[in-house]
Design a protein around this motif. Structure first.
Motif, short mmCIF file in Angstrom:
data_model
loop_
_atom_site.label_atom_id
_atom_site.label_comp_id
_atom_site.label_asym_id
_atom_site.label_seq_id
_atom_site.Cartn_x
_atom_site.Cartn_y
_atom_site.Cartn_z
N ASN A 205 69.34 56.46 51.65
CA ASN A 205 70.45 57.08 52.37
C ASN A 205 71.79 56.63 51.81
OD1 ASN A 205 69.06 58.49 54.86
ND2 ASN A 205 68.10 56.47 54.71
N PRO A 206 72.08 57.01 50.57
CA PRO A 206 73.30 56.56 49.90
C PRO A 206 74.58 57.05 50.57
CG PRO A 206 72.27 58.33 48.68
CD PRO A 206 71.29 57.93 49.72
N GLY A 207 74.47 58.08 51.39
CA GLY A 207 75.67 58.59 52.05
C GLY A 207 76.25 57.63 53.07
N THR A 308 75.08 60.67 68.79
CA THR A 308 74.59 60.21 70.08
C THR A 308 73.10 59.94 69.95
OG1 THR A 308 76.21 61.58 71.24
CG2 THR A 308 74.39 60.70 72.54
N PRO A 309 72.70 58.70 69.75
CA PRO A 309 71.28 58.36 69.62
C PRO A 309 70.51 58.70 70.89
CG PRO A 309 72.66 56.54 68.87
CD PRO A 309 73.56 57.51 69.57
N GLN A 313 66.27 55.29 70.79
CA GLN A 313 67.02 54.76 69.64
C GLN A 313 68.08 53.76 70.11
OE1 GLN A 313 68.36 58.52 68.02
NE2 GLN A 313 66.93 58.39 66.31
N SER A 314 68.75 54.08 71.20
CA SER A 314 69.76 53.17 71.74
C SER A 314 69.12 51.85 72.15
CB SER A 314 70.45 53.81 72.95
OG SER A 314 71.20 54.94 72.57
N ALA A 315 67.97 51.93 72.81
CA ALA A 315 67.28 50.72 73.23
C ALA A 315 66.81 49.92 72.03
CB ALA A 315 66.08 51.07 74.12
N ALA A 316 66.29 50.60 71.02
CA ALA A 316 65.80 49.92 69.82
C ALA A 316 66.93 49.17 69.12
CB ALA A 316 65.17 50.93 68.87
N MET A 317 68.11 49.78 69.08
CA MET A 317 69.27 49.10 68.49
C MET A 317 69.69 47.90 69.32
SD MET A 317 72.09 51.60 66.76
CE MET A 317 71.89 52.99 67.87
N THR A 331 64.34 57.12 61.65
CA THR A 331 64.99 58.29 62.24
C THR A 331 66.51 58.32 62.09
OG1 THR A 331 65.00 57.13 64.39
CG2 THR A 331 63.15 58.61 63.94
N LEU A 332 67.21 57.39 62.71
CA LEU A 332 68.67 57.47 62.81
C LEU A 332 69.39 57.45 61.46
CD1 LEU A 332 71.04 57.68 64.74
CD2 LEU A 332 71.08 55.17 64.88
N PRO A 333 69.03 56.58 60.52
CA PRO A 333 69.77 56.57 59.24
C PRO A 333 69.74 57.91 58.51
CG PRO A 333 68.51 54.57 59.47
CD PRO A 333 68.06 55.48 60.56
N ALA A 334 68.60 58.55 58.51
CA ALA A 334 68.50 59.84 57.82
C ALA A 334 69.34 60.89 58.50
CB ALA A 334 67.04 60.29 57.77
N ASP A 335 69.37 60.86 59.84
CA ASP A 335 70.19 61.83 60.58
C ASP A 335 71.66 61.64 60.25
OD1 ASP A 335 67.90 62.78 61.77
OD2 ASP A 335 68.16 61.62 63.61
N MET A 336 72.11 60.38 60.17
CA MET A 336 73.50 60.10 59.88
C MET A 336 73.82 60.42 58.42
SD MET A 336 74.11 56.57 62.08
CE MET A 336 75.87 56.55 61.71
N ASN A 337 72.90 60.08 57.54
CA ASN A 337 73.13 60.33 56.12
C ASN A 337 73.31 61.82 55.83
OD1 ASN A 337 72.87 59.28 53.16
ND2 ASN A 337 71.42 60.98 53.28
#
Length: 341
Positions: A205-207, A308-309, A313-317, A331-337
């Motif tokens: 996820n270089p972005g 908005t996770p 995801q929020s709990a995991a963080m 999940t989350l990094p790819a969505d943000m990238n």
């Protein structure tokens, strides 16, 4: 619903987390069929005990493989479970999950049902009644007085020095837990495996590299401010491990805490960041934050870089544990990238 329930000095910061050579007074007891009556004890390699663990308040010696472990910290159960030990009791944190344990750790309970300790003050009588031979309080935010008190019941592991309360990185939490349970090698392997996964996800996820991020939520104290996390917060550590950055201004505002409180009139402080992550307790809270005057005009919001996770995801963080982070990394990094690249 993801609701953070830590009490006392932290309960006043409830949304921030969205979003005791010791004398043994406790004794081992035989297991039973009642919840919290027994635990799966560590197998401990020869020579692993006595084990000495260094932490914020000095050092604790665990004389033998513990048979009855109390997970006093709000998220300590994950590292304990990951090392094959089922605590006799687990502290409630958020979500009201069975045995105060989220889905990512349910299998590690091995069908057992630890007693659930309250979010509020846990009295010495309640802990002593569990007959623990080890108390793990790495994420309990223990004071010296509390540590001294619990240590009279059983060997107690507190948070390591060098970090703000509730800000111990998952690596350190896992390592200290492994030492206390006589499983240092297993703990190091867990750390290596998850660090390798972080490296893999970071490369994929270089972005995200070099992009600034603001983790925020509404204040739980009033309607005129909101919280933003500094770089010592566990969620911030997650993003930093992926190559993202926390603005220095937020660290300056946070001071010795893991969060900063900002007036809603100064929401423009979020304008320079590349991305905003809303970690809230409910859809209503998310909507309320999005309805704040000036929010919709923020540059990252207009660019579609506000995230908005999901509740999990929020709990995991917020747990940021050796068990919670793997699924989050998928999940989350790819969505943000996809949006930030």
């Amino acid at each position: 619903m993801f609701v953070d329930r830590r009490p006392g000095r932290l309960l006043s910061l409830v949304g921030l987390l969205l979003a005791g050579a010791l004398v043994l007074a406790g004794c081992s007891g035989s297991g039973g069929d009642q919840p919290g009556s027994g635990s799966t004890a560590p197998s401990g390699t020869p020579g692993a005990f006595p084990a000495t663990v260094t932490h914020k308040f000095g050092s604790t010696t665990v004389p033998a493989a513990p048979q009855r472990v109390v997970s006093l910290g709000y998220t300590d159960q994950d590292a304990i479970l990951a090392l094959g030990v089922v605590p006799v009791a687990v502290r409630e944190f958020t979500g009201n999950k069975p045995s105060a344990t989220w889905d990512w750790a349910q299998d590690e309970l091995q069908g057992q049902q630890p007693q659930v300790l309250p979010v509020g003050e846990v009295g010495t009588e309640a802990i002593a009644a569990l007959r623990p031979d080890l108390i793990v309080g790495i994420s309990a935010g223990l004071t010296q007085e509390q540590y001294d008190t619990y240590s009279k019941i059983a060997p107690t592991i507190a948070q390591p020095a060098g970090f703000v309360d509730y800000g111990t990185p998952w690596q350190d939490a896992t390592r200290l837990t492994g030492q206390a349970l006589g499983k240092p090698a297993e703990a190091e392997q867990l750390i290596r495996d998850l660090e390798a996964k972080f490296a893999q996800v970071k490369a994929a996820n270089p972005g995200l590299q070099g992009k600034s991020v603001a983790g925020v939520r509404p204040s739980t104290a009033d309607n005129a401010s909101f919280f933003v996390w500094g770089s010592q917060d566990l969620r911030a550590r997650f993003f930093q491990a992926l190559g993202m950055t926390i603005p220095q201004e937020f660290d300056h505002l946070a001071g010795s805490n893991f969060y900063a409180t900002i007036s809603t009139e100064e929401i423009s402080k979020l304008d320079p960041v590349d991305s905003i992550v809303l970690i809230t307790a409910s859809d209503a809270e998310t909507q309320a934050f999005q309805n704040l005057p000036g929010y919709s005009g923020l540059t990252p919001v207009q660019q579609g870089h506000a995230f908005t996770p999901t509740p999990e995801q929020s709990a995991a963080m917020s747990f940021s544990s050796v068990l919670s982070l793997p699924a989050l990394l998928d999940t989350l990094p790819a969505d943000m990238n996809a949006k930030l690249a």
